[in-house]
Write a protein that holds these residues in place. Structure first.
Motif, mmCIF file in Angstrom:
data_model
loop_
_atom_site.group_PDB
_atom_site.id
_atom_site.type_symbol
_atom_site.label_atom_id
_atom_site.label_comp_id
_atom_site.label_asym_id
_atom_site.label_seq_id
_atom_site.Cartn_x
_atom_site.Cartn_y
_atom_site.Cartn_z
ATOM 1 N N LEU A 1 6.403 7.541 1.739
ATOM 2 C CA LEU A 1 5.732 7.994 2.964
ATOM 3 C C LEU A 1 4.558 7.067 3.310
ATOM 4 C CD1 LEU A 1 5.788 11.881 2.460
ATOM 5 C CD2 LEU A 1 6.984 10.623 4.269
ATOM 6 N N ASP A 2 3.857 6.596 2.293
ATOM 7 C CA ASP A 2 2.777 5.614 2.513
ATOM 8 C C ASP A 2 3.326 4.366 3.195
ATOM 9 O OD1 ASP A 2 0.668 6.951 1.516
ATOM 10 O OD2 ASP A 2 0.324 5.648 -0.220
ATOM 11 N N ASP B 1 6.164 16.660 3.554
ATOM 12 C CA ASP B 1 6.632 16.049 4.809
ATOM 13 C C ASP B 1 7.953 15.300 4.596
ATOM 14 O OD1 ASP B 1 6.621 15.011 7.430
ATOM 15 O OD2 ASP B 1 5.568 13.204 6.775
ATOM 16 N N SER C 1 3.063 0.324 -6.585
ATOM 17 C CA SER C 1 2.515 1.406 -5.777
ATOM 18 C C SER C 1 2.919 2.773 -6.357
ATOM 19 C CB SER C 1 2.999 1.235 -4.336
ATOM 20 O OG SER C 1 2.875 2.415 -3.617
ATOM 21 N N HIS D 1 0.446 5.813 -7.757
ATOM 22 C CA HIS D 1 0.543 7.222 -7.351
ATOM 23 C C HIS D 1 0.662 8.134 -8.573
ATOM 24 C CE1 HIS D 1 0.591 7.390 -2.987
ATOM 25 N NE2 HIS D 1 1.250 6.239 -2.972
ATOM 26 N N ARG E 1 1.082 17.271 1.454
ATOM 27 C CA ARG E 1 1.300 16.063 2.236
ATOM 28 C C ARG E 1 2.717 15.531 2.007
ATOM 29 N NH1 ARG E 1 0.460 10.660 1.934
ATOM 30 N NH2 ARG E 1 -0.138 10.701 -0.257
ATOM 31 N N HIS F 1 12.549 -3.218 2.603
ATOM 32 C CA HIS F 1 12.736 -1.780 2.808
ATOM 33 C C HIS F 1 13.599 -1.156 1.718
ATOM 34 C CE1 HIS F 1 11.667 -1.584 7.361
ATOM 35 N NE2 HIS F 1 10.757 -2.197 6.647
ATOM 36 N N GLU G 1 5.914 4.097 4.934
ATOM 37 C CA GLU G 1 6.409 4.374 6.292
ATOM 38 C C GLU G 1 5.326 4.129 7.356
ATOM 39 O OE1 GLU G 1 7.130 8.411 7.334
ATOM 40 O OE2 GLU G 1 8.821 7.971 8.646
ATOM 41 N N LYS G 2 4.052 4.260 6.939
ATOM 42 C CA LYS G 2 2.963 4.062 7.907
ATOM 43 C C LYS G 2 3.045 2.679 8.558
ATOM 44 C CE LYS G 2 -0.074 7.170 5.415
ATOM 45 N NZ LYS G 2 -0.978 7.133 4.245
ATOM 46 N N SER G 3 3.393 1.666 7.747
ATOM 47 C CA SER G 3 3.497 0.314 8.319
ATOM 48 C C SER G 3 4.936 -0.059 8.673
ATOM 49 C CB SER G 3 2.912 -0.713 7.352
ATOM 50 O OG SER G 3 3.531 -0.611 6.092
ATOM 51 N N GLU G 4 5.899 0.555 8.022
ATOM 52 C CA GLU G 4 7.304 0.193 8.263
ATOM 53 C C GLU G 4 8.048 1.423 8.778
ATOM 54 O OE1 GLU G 4 8.452 -2.891 7.753
ATOM 55 O OE2 GLU G 4 6.680 -3.727 6.772
ATOM 56 N N LYS G 5 7.936 1.646 10.074
ATOM 57 C CA LYS G 5 8.401 2.887 10.693
ATOM 58 C C LYS G 5 9.856 3.242 10.382
ATOM 59 C CE LYS G 5 4.645 3.922 13.063
ATOM 60 N NZ LYS G 5 3.787 4.595 12.074
#
Lengths: 286, 286
Positions: free
Chosen positions: A197-198, B274, B245, B249, B271, B177, A200-204
């Motif tokens: 999810l983190d 989601d 990353s 976490h 959070r 990705h 995703e903020k930059s890689e929609k």
């Protein structure tokens, strides 16, 4: 027989639906601090009536506490106070050490049977309950020597009628093992969800590529925080140990990847493929 | 139409079974360095005949390379050398950057379409192949501007007939990705399996308590090391970043657990819940 279910979520609700099917003339009395949950459980036919704990427990043959584990720890002595001399109290919590400790010195300790069904889904609330949840699953009974033998046999027969396999364990050992084979899985899933999810903020569009493997490893991150935060708190020491060991394994895997050491990574994966043996046993049950 | 499938495992075999179903008059020629795999694929009706790559590729309309990614990288230029002027080469590898680079300067680059089906199971070998593997799954086509437009449209129509959703992506972006939404899931699973198998050495009965949650998070640890070691090697930089990353976490979650901070852990889990939004999209596809 009157059964009082305290906490009308996935587990409490599914237990109610299950025993409705296996016991004759059962009346289920629901207790839940959330009036919407109680109302929903009534509408769904999970319970026959709504009452307060104080009114419901004294008339119940079985009182089932199916609330989050910190609430179970708090409620158990009160429910034991309220239960009739021949009634039995059980709980469905995912930790057992602290909960058993909360009942330890209670004059009616023998009326309590500590149970943990290895069953669940990532969903919660009365709508998620279904009567087959416990079928072919394992029910762990802890510290059975502290329960009255008849009470214990009675509870065991109820689980067997739900098609469960019953096994026994010390409550302290239970918490240690369950940290590895359940609680750790949930944390690995939550952390995986957080990581992606983190990103995703930059890689929609990142999730356009996610498939069933991702879905399988991250499914547990849908689980209810209200249920899991207390589990993590109650079993903190064991989980911390398991999690520490998991992080070490990941760090060593990261090193192998950074070194592009295919021989080493093949070696590690070959060894872990032995998990097939373990999963065969679990998947037969489900 | 003659289709040459190089590598007769889960993906190559399932592609063969799939197109047998959707294309008229198809003849599948199998190539595999393992004679037992070829023989098995022939017996199972996955392929019609066994040939060498040198004999098979020149007569094929489509050559599909479905070997481990390091082998694809090595084979692709040779297969392009061998393919007829109107034939098309595709690969089914889980990484795309290095593989596309291996074809970059080839005079027949336009005959190559870089594809990655987001489909798979934790099983491998020709026995694990089945014709529905690709149904309702996503097929990523990379760097499509480098393929001949007719060749590309032709391959796309073949995937569409397999009921796949086709989407497009740059090969470098693809690898970044996919590290997060597939490769990382596999590592989290392998490391989880390693952690619990280690624990089993001292606590023999630990798996008696494992249920469907454990099974779901550790399932990918059954995956083939021969397939995955080269993926980890080829996509090392991106995976290392994702894994770093993930470890951060987990460390921060461990700290929350060590502090028994229920408020904080509830916050984090709320959070991450989601992820339901994301999984809804994926589960519709499968």
């Amino acid at each position: 027989m009157k059964i009082c279910v305290i906490g009308l979520g996935l587990l409490g609700g599914s237990f109610a639906l299950g025993v409705r099917n296996t016991l004759d003339d059962v009346e289920i009395i629901g207790v839940d601090k959330n009036p919407e949950h109680s109302q929903k459980a009534l509408e769904l036919g999970i319970i026959d009536k709504i009452m307060t704990m104080e009114d419901a427990v004294p008339q119940a043959t079985i009182a089932v506490i199916a609330t989050p584990v910190n609430i179970i720890e708090y409620q158990l002595p009160f429910v034991l106070d309220l239960i009739s001399p021949m009634g039995v109290v059980i709980d469905l919590g995912s930790t057992k050490g602290n909960i058993c400790k909360a009942a330890e010195d209670h004059p009616k300790r023998a009326r309590y049977v500590a149970t943990h069904p290895i069953a669940g889904t990532e969903n919660s609330g009365p709508e998620s309950a279904f009567k087959g949840l416990f079928r072919n699953k394992t029910m762990i009974i802890c510290d059975r020597e502290k329960s009255d033998p008849i009470a214990y046999q009675f509870i065991k027969s109820i689980f067997k009628d739900l098609d469960m396999q019953v096994s026994y364990m010390d409550s302290v050992e239970h918490d240690k093992h369950i940290a590895y084979v359940s609680h750790l899985s949930h944390i690995s899933s939550f952390a995986l969800g957080a990581t992606v999810l983190d990103m995703e903020k930059s890689e929609k569009s990142i999730f356009a590529m996610a498939g069933s493997g991702f879905s399988s490893t991250v499914r547990l991150a849908k689980s209810s925080p209200a249920m899991w935060a207390p589990i993590f708190e109650q079993n903190a020491e064991n989980i911390s140990e398991a999690l520490g060991s998991y992080i070490e394994h990941l760090k060593s895997f990261k090193e192998i990847i950074d070194n592009k050491d295919m021989e080493k990574s093949t070696q590690v994966m070959n060894r872990v493929n032995d998990i097939r043996r373990v999963l065969k046993g679990i998947d037969i049950k489900s």
